[in-house]
Design a protein around this motif. Structure first.
Motif, PDB file in Angstrom:
ATOM      1  N   ILE A  19     -30.734   4.178 -31.143  1.00  0.00           N
ATOM      2  CA  ILE A  19     -30.598   2.921 -31.877  1.00  0.00           C
ATOM      3  C   ILE A  19     -30.747   1.733 -30.920  1.00  0.00           C
ATOM      4  O   ILE A  19     -31.400   0.739 -31.235  1.00  0.00           O
ATOM      5  N   LEU A  20     -30.159   1.843 -29.726  1.00  0.00           N
ATOM      6  CA  LEU A  20     -30.261   0.782 -28.734  1.00  0.00           C
ATOM      7  C   LEU A  20     -31.714   0.580 -28.317  1.00  0.00           C
ATOM      8  O   LEU A  20     -32.186  -0.547 -28.167  1.00  0.00           O
ATOM      9  N   GLU A  21     -32.444   1.667 -28.172  1.00  0.00           N
ATOM     10  CA  GLU A  21     -33.842   1.582 -27.738  1.00  0.00           C
ATOM     11  C   GLU A  21     -34.752   1.087 -28.854  1.00  0.00           C
ATOM     12  O   GLU A  21     -35.584   0.197 -28.668  1.00  0.00           O
ATOM     13  N   ASN A  22     -34.594   1.656 -30.063  1.00  0.00           N
ATOM     14  CA  ASN A  22     -35.417   1.280 -31.217  1.00  0.00           C
ATOM     15  C   ASN A  22     -34.744   1.805 -32.479  1.00  0.00           C
ATOM     16  O   ASN A  22     -34.805   3.002 -32.767  1.00  0.00           O
ATOM     17  N   PRO A  23     -34.124   0.918 -33.274  1.00  0.00           N
ATOM     18  CA  PRO A  23     -33.382   1.386 -34.450  1.00  0.00           C
ATOM     19  C   PRO A  23     -34.253   1.730 -35.653  1.00  0.00           C
ATOM     20  O   PRO A  23     -33.775   2.334 -36.610  1.00  0.00           O
ATOM     21  N   LEU A  24     -35.546   1.350 -35.645  1.00  0.00           N
ATOM     22  CA  LEU A  24     -36.366   1.489 -36.848  1.00  0.00           C
ATOM     23  C   LEU A  24     -36.586   2.936 -37.290  1.00  0.00           C
ATOM     24  O   LEU A  24     -36.556   3.217 -38.495  1.00  0.00           O
ATOM     25  N   ILE A 422     -44.152  -0.631 -30.913  1.00  0.00           N
ATOM     26  CA  ILE A 422     -43.239  -1.724 -31.244  1.00  0.00           C
ATOM     27  C   ILE A 422     -42.022  -1.739 -30.321  1.00  0.00           C
ATOM     28  O   ILE A 422     -41.644  -0.723 -29.734  1.00  0.00           O
ATOM     29  N   ASN A 423     -41.430  -2.935 -30.223  1.00  0.00           N
ATOM     30  CA  ASN A 423     -40.213  -3.131 -29.442  1.00  0.00           C
ATOM     31  C   ASN A 423     -39.317  -4.082 -30.231  1.00  0.00           C
ATOM     32  O   ASN A 423     -39.375  -5.294 -30.060  1.00  0.00           O
ATOM     33  N   PRO A 424     -38.497  -3.541 -31.152  1.00  0.00           N
ATOM     34  CA  PRO A 424     -37.686  -4.408 -32.023  1.00  0.00           C
ATOM     35  C   PRO A 424     -36.507  -5.024 -31.263  1.00  0.00           C
ATOM     36  O   PRO A 424     -35.578  -4.329 -30.874  1.00  0.00           O
ATOM     37  N   LEU A 425     -36.560  -6.330 -31.056  1.00  0.00           N
ATOM     38  CA  LEU A 425     -35.442  -7.054 -30.480  1.00  0.00           C
ATOM     39  C   LEU A 425     -34.910  -7.992 -31.568  1.00  0.00           C
ATOM     40  O   LEU A 425     -34.743  -7.567 -32.698  1.00  0.00           O
ATOM     41  N   ILE A 426     -34.641  -9.252 -31.266  1.00  0.00           N
ATOM     42  CA  ILE A 426     -34.236 -10.175 -32.332  1.00  0.00           C
ATOM     43  C   ILE A 426     -35.376 -10.298 -33.337  1.00  0.00           C
ATOM     44  O   ILE A 426     -35.177 -10.335 -34.543  1.00  0.00           O
ATOM     45  N   SER A 427     -36.592 -10.361 -32.807  1.00  0.00           N
ATOM     46  CA  SER A 427     -37.789 -10.298 -33.639  1.00  0.00           C
ATOM     47  C   SER A 427     -38.558  -9.034 -33.263  1.00  0.00           C
ATOM     48  O   SER A 427     -38.261  -8.390 -32.255  1.00  0.00           O
TER      49      SER A 427
END
Length: 440
Positions: A19-24, A422-427
């Motif tokens: 989840i920390l790395e990529n929650p999608l 992808i790299n989901p951060l704030i955006s």
């Protein structure tokens, strides 16, 4: 809401590293397993509602928006780093400042900024290396930052200050992501002094903007830029914004204005590089436009297919991939009782790929948005949000992206080897987007 399927806290904790790395992927697994709406226990005492239900999202953002507001994820967690501006405020405070800021983004006002934007774009695109491979994501980040900076300040002699401000905003965003995805470590972030360090960084960023505002006021020169419009904006009683509020609004414009556009541009360029037929069609359209013409807005209006490519890019990779809202009073949706203080996380990313609304949803098909056969997507397409809080800078962003892609395609054919990641951060950010630029 208590009758919704539940993802237990144990399951969240078990998956904490991914989840920390990529929650999608974790989100998608639960949507596929549990349906369009479910609850997630994010701590032993707290749960949030995840949804990709188009009808529910429309209810929250548009039909019954008065009962929903931005959650503490933005009004407290994000606001402590970038202040209380349009993006991070609620209620009367938000309404007052929306009315003050919105006129600066009317199409007639933006027309006067297009020359400044074009100059900044052309200057940054000189960094492209012909007949070489280059990661466009950091380039697009610098480009969009400079476009916002010059549109705000009408100056091209503040690169050092802007580089420092860009570093601060990106560093603090990474810290905020750690806080949001590791809530069980917030005590340690505070105790270790890590949060305090980033708050001091935020103060440095505010000082940078404050010094630029001071210089503008000392010179007394009027500029037809965004800063001038904000300085002239008035409340209903005729008073101007306080200096702190002005800096908050400028910080919001930098944070929201450059980053989301850089993400969308990078993804769209990567998609065009992967899809030669769409790229060639866009190039043919670009070839019909005379960019030496002074009527930039007229040129942009001619580039319908380029705009469709951007719209499709933002469908596949929406920069604001999650929208948060919290109920400020009890509500009812289709007979389901929603208690006050229920936190919703609405997955635009999942909605934009929902098979109920999109044929072949994972494919890049700009023709979906052709005006001649265009469906009414407004009930399940939210690249800029929806309702009264729809992004105030949506036209600014579209104009900028059309100009960037057109300038690039006019000079280069682009190709890509590695698939987009992808790299989901704030955006929603991409990983490296390494394009090869073949000079035409």
């Amino acid at each position: 809401m208590k009758n919704l399927p539940l993802v237990s806290y144990r399951e969240v904790f078990k998956n904490r590293k991914r989840i920390l790395e990529n929650p999608l992927p974790f989100h998608k697994e639960n949507f596929d397993l549990l349906g369009d709406t479910f609850r997630v226990k994010v701590s032993p005492t707290t749960s949030v509602v995840f949804t990709r239900d188009a009808k529910m999202i429309r209810h929250i953002l548009q039909r019954n928006h008065k009962k929903y507001e931005k959650s503490p994820l933005q009004t407290k967690d994000l606001a402590k780093y970038i202040g209380h501006g349009l993006l991070t405020s609620n209620g009367d405070h938000w309404r007052k400042h929306r009315r003050m800021v919105q006129p600066a983004f009317h199409k007639k006002k933006l027309k006067g900024l297009l020359g400044i934007m074009q100059k900044a774009i052309r200057s940054e695109l000189k960094r492209i290396l012909p007949n070489a491979t280059q990661d466009v994501f950091p380039l697009m980040g610098d480009l969009t930052f400079q476009v916002v900076a010059r549109s705000l300040f009408s100056r091209d002699d503040i690169q050092d200050e802007m580089a420092e401000l860009q570093h601060i905003t990106e560093t603090n965003q990474k810290m905020l992501i750690k806080e949001m995805r590791q809530p069980y470590l917030k005590w340690w972030f505070r105790l270790s002094g890590e949060i305090n360090h980033h708050l001091k960084l935020a103060d440095k960023g505010r000082a940078v903007i404050n010094s630029i505002v001071d210089e503008r006021l000392e010179r007394g020169a009027e500029k037809d830029d965004l800063l001038d419009m904000l300085l002239k904006a008035r409340y209903e009683d005729g008073t101007a914004m306080s200096r702190r509020q002005l800096i908050d609004e400028v910080l919001i414009l930098f944070t929201a204005g450059h980053e989301t556009t850089a993400n969308a541009l990078s993804f769209t360029l990567g998609l065009l590089a992967e899809n030669k037929e769409a790229q060639n069609k866009a190039f043919q359209e670009v070839s019909t436009v005379d960019w030496n013409s002074s009527n930039i807005l007229e040129n942009i209006s001619k580039l319908q297919y380029v705009k469709q490519c951007i719209e499709e890019g933002m469908r596949l990779y929406p920069p604001a991939y999650i929208i948060d809202r919290i109920t400020n009073m009890d509500d009812d949706f289709d007979g389901t009782f929603i208690k006050k203080n229920t936190l919703f996380l609405m997955s635009v990313y999942e909605l934009h790929k929902h098979t109920a609304f999109w044929d072949n949803p994972d494919a890049f098909m700009p023709e979906r948005f052709d005006p001649s056969g265009k469906k009414d997507f407004q009930e399940y397409y939210y690249p800029f949000g929806a309702g009264p809080r729809m992004c105030v800078g949506n036209n600014f962003a579209i104009y900028e992206m059309v100009m960037v892609i057109s300038e690039l395609l006019a000079k280069y054919e682009i190709s890509i080897k590695d698939p987009l990641e992808i790299n989901p951060l704030i955006s929603l950010k991409p990983q490296a987007v390494k394009l090869h630029f073949h000079k035409r």
